[in-house]
Enzyme design. Structure first.
Site, short mmCIF file in Angstrom:
data_model
loop_
_atom_site.label_atom_id
_atom_site.label_comp_id
_atom_site.label_asym_id
_atom_site.label_seq_id
_atom_site.Cartn_x
_atom_site.Cartn_y
_atom_site.Cartn_z
N HIS A 143 0.79 -1.24 0.00
CA HIS A 143 0.00 0.00 0.00
C HIS A 143 0.82 1.30 0.00
CE1 HIS A 143 -2.87 -3.03 1.37
NE2 HIS A 143 -3.86 -2.19 1.23
N HIS A 195 -3.24 -1.80 -4.38
CA HIS A 195 -4.50 -1.16 -3.98
C HIS A 195 -4.65 0.15 -4.74
CE1 HIS A 195 -7.88 0.34 -1.85
NE2 HIS A 195 -7.78 -0.49 -0.83
N GLU A 325 -12.68 -9.69 0.87
CA GLU A 325 -13.54 -8.51 0.75
C GLU A 325 -13.91 -8.25 -0.71
OE1 GLU A 325 -10.78 -5.77 2.62
OE2 GLU A 325 -11.81 -5.98 4.52
N CYS A 343 -16.63 1.18 3.13
CA CYS A 343 -15.77 1.87 2.15
C CYS A 343 -16.16 1.53 0.72
CB CYS A 343 -14.30 1.49 2.37
SG CYS A 343 -13.52 2.30 3.78
N CYS A 421 -10.12 2.00 8.09
CA CYS A 421 -10.34 2.76 6.86
C CYS A 421 -11.74 3.36 6.80
CB CYS A 421 -10.09 1.88 5.65
SG CYS A 421 -10.97 0.31 5.66
#
Length: 658
Positions: A143, A195, A325, A343, A421
């Protein structure tokens, strides 16, 4: 193809946040809550000052990176992004309302960012503190560019709010360094982050700095994704040949998890991690517009169709699987195991908002609104101090607490998360809501109203200053009143969205009903020479609608959901007792709607009669051959976003149908 190119050339421009003031019975309290409660609360969370909450360590990590503290890095590899989203929210808040105390806190943390930045421009606390010798060695998993993107978005928001360039300069310097590392030139990395996020952030940075080099860098990252030979394979091979134990490969994931299974223009179905997907698609839409790239826009449209037609929940939630996810296959939308990360619903709004500016089609605004009132708002408690990361559509606490395959489902909202997040993401969305309501087009002299939220807009069209005031009690009723204030008469089109859920809409101008207004792509186009004081009335019919799923959505076979206006409803144990799955709604059910000012901050409640099983106290047989008697009982449905604000208990969106 030519038609699409024309659309891209005449896109709408969203109204700047500073030009919109929300004055709304539903949203003003929520924005005020963000300003007065959520932003200070989250600042405390970033500083580990909330008793009982999982520690964040975010600010301490930056102090470590600046050499101003002793200790070890703590938290996720993407912990820096929590500060980015918080600081972006502060920028939005300061665009709404001056707050010298909050601005001073932000200025101080920006100074800290400057001190933590390395001499070459690099700014990432994980690699500066914990793994200083391995920058850019695991883009697939760690990330780095994602964190950079969130800090860039914060820089743009804060600069636009205050005019202060310090954070913009810090992040421009970082972006320049990133541009030197990545690209197609000799010695540069042919890579991209696992990401997606920096891609959309670079577009914002390019707009704020008027620098096309950042737009080009975004385009590079988008175009490079999924190319062969695959960057992630080459990167993993380099890690495996290295000697540092900290750079060993993590579990192998399929390319589609990262949306890197194909070059983006060849992708037709939404795959992989849902948040990563919609962040990438948002950037693709931005670039399609900025480069007049019809091929890229067509890819966005294919991905949109797959997402909203086959993989989206009735609440606007996406990403059905807790495993990674991610999206799964078409119509796989389980309710009790629904992951639907907060999110992801926010990211869906980002994408819809961008598609809307290009195509002027209400389908995008419809999804944006659906996600906002349901998939997003469910993620935050009414007091703003606790959050859902996961948003299921059915909860049975006994199983959620016990079953290993439902470990992600929480029955009550949590004060904070180690992976935090969602909380700052909700805050930045609510704080920036004003920019989603209106858009305009100078070339065609158009003013679009996408969302019905009480507000005041100041905008120039063809050099003429226009103020539009909107008053409404939406979403609890469909009456919307607007008034125009102009220094001089002006000819333009006022485009009013007719929501997809609305079967009948009545429009009047100065008390005169329009018999057959021009409707295009879900918008009523009112073209005329407008005068100072002109009044527009829009009445949207808002009956309770019974929603049925496509037959291929197996989880909802024989079930219905209730929706009124943009609000999806649910049953809670607090109102209806336990075993909600036994309740069945007759086909001829009649609904009563009442607004209850004292319930859940003020909500409209649906009541009706349904049936449920009648058992004797001593009847304990688990199976039987005889029919079970059923009796009529009153039931109460509340807005889905408001569930779990009273006591622990069952909840369901989908109800059995007789």
């Amino acid at each position: 193809m030519k038609k699409l190119e024309t659309q891209l050339q005449h896109r709408l421009q969203a109204a700047p946040l500073k030009h919109v003031k929300i004055q709304d019975a539903f949203w003003s309290a929520r924005q005020r809550n963000v300003i007065e409660t959520v932003v200070p609360y989250q600042w405390d969370a970033l500083n580990d000052a909330i008793p009982g909450a999982e520690p964040s360590h975010t600010i301490e990590n930056f102090r470590l990176a600046a050499g101003e503290a002793q200790g070890e890095y703590y938290g996720m590899v993407f912990q820096d992004s929590d500060l980015g989203k918080w600081l972006e929210t502060v920028g939005f808040v300061l665009s709404i309302k001056k707050d010298p105390t909050l601005e001073k806190i932000a200025d101080d943390v920006i100074d800290l960012l400057g001190r933590a930045q390395q001499p070459d421009g690099y700014l990432n606390t994980y690699y500066t503190v914990k793994d200083p010798g391995n920058r850019w060695t695991n883009l697939r998993d760690n990330h780095e560019l994602y964190c950079a993107g969130h800090l860039m978005e914060a820089a743009v928001s804060y600069y636009e709010a205050t005019g202060k360039r310090k954070i913009l300069d810090i992040m421009s310097r970082y972006a320049d360094y990133i541009a030197s590392v990545f690209g197609t030139q000799s010695g540069q990395k042919r890579g991209y982050d696992g990401h997606p996020e920096i891609e959309l952030a670079l577009v914002k940075l390019a707009q704020a700095t008027a620098s096309s080099k950042y737009l080009e860098l975004s385009k590079y990252f988008v175009d490079e994704r999924g190319q062969q030979p695959h960057f992630f394979d080459m990167e993993a091979k380099e890690r495996e040949s290295g000697s540092s134990t900290s750079s060993l490969s993590k579990k192998k994931r399929l390319y589609d998890y990262f949306q890197a299974h194909l070059p983006v223009r060849e992708q037709k179905t939404a795959e992989g991690h849902s948040v990563r997907a919609v962040y990438l698609y948002s950037a693709m839409a931005d670039l399609a517009s900025d480069y007049n790239d019809a091929e890229l826009m067509n890819a966005c449209k294919e991905l949109w169709k797959d997402t909203v037609s086959r993989k989206m929940y009735v609440t606007g939630g996406i990403g059905s699987s807790a495993y990674e996810e991610r999206f799964t296959v078409a119509y796989d939308l389980p309710n009790d195991r629904a992951y639907t990360e907060t999110c992801a619903a926010i990211g869906l709004m980002f994408w819809a908002y961008r598609m809307l500016q290009i195509e002027k089609d209400s389908q995008y605004a419809d999804v944006m609104e659906l996600a906002l009132y349901n998939g997003v708002l469910s993620g935050i408690s009414l007091d703003g101090k606790s959050y859902f990361y996961v948003n299921p559509l059915e909860v049975w606490p006994d199983t959620a607490d016990f079953r290993n395959d439902m470990s992600t489902v929480k029955v009550t909202r949590q004060p904070w998360f180690g992976c935090a997040c969602c909380p700052p993401n909700i805050a930045r969305l609510i704080a920036s809501l004003g920019q989603y309501i209106y858009s305009s087009n100078e070339t065609e002299r158009e003013l679009y109203v996408h969302l019905y939220i009480g507000s005041e807009l100041n905008v120039d069209i063809s050099g003429k200053a226009i103020r539009l005031t909107q008053q409404t009690n939406y979403p609890w009723d469909g009456q919307v009143n607007m008034e125009l204030a102009l220094d001089q008469a002006a000819e333009f089109t006022l485009a009013l969205r007719i929501p997809g859920w609305c079967r009948k809409a009545v429009i009047s101008v100065n008390g005169q009903e329009l018999v057959a207004p021009d409707i295009a792509n879900g918008y009523a186009l009112l073209r005329r020479v407008w005068q100072h004081g002109d009044q527009i009335q829009l009445t949207l019919e808002t009956p309770v609608e019974v929603v049925r799923a496509h037959p291929l959505v197996r989880a909802n076979a024989g079930k219905i959901a209730l929706q009124r206006g943009p609000i999806v409803y649910c049953l809670e144990e607090a109102d209806n007792g336990a075993n909600l799955q036994d309740i069945a709604l007759p086909d001829d059910a009649q609904f009563d709607v009442q607004y209850d000012e004292g319930l859940l901050g003020g909500v409209s409640v649906i009541t009706t009669l349904a049936t449920r099983s009648v058992l004797q106290a001593d009847d304990t047989s688990i199976y039987r051959t005889q029919a079970i008697d059923r009796a009529l009982v009153p039931i109460t449905a509340i807005p889905y976003f408001a569930w779990s604000n009273r006591t622990r208990g069952e909840m369901t969106v989908w109800i059995r149908s007789n």
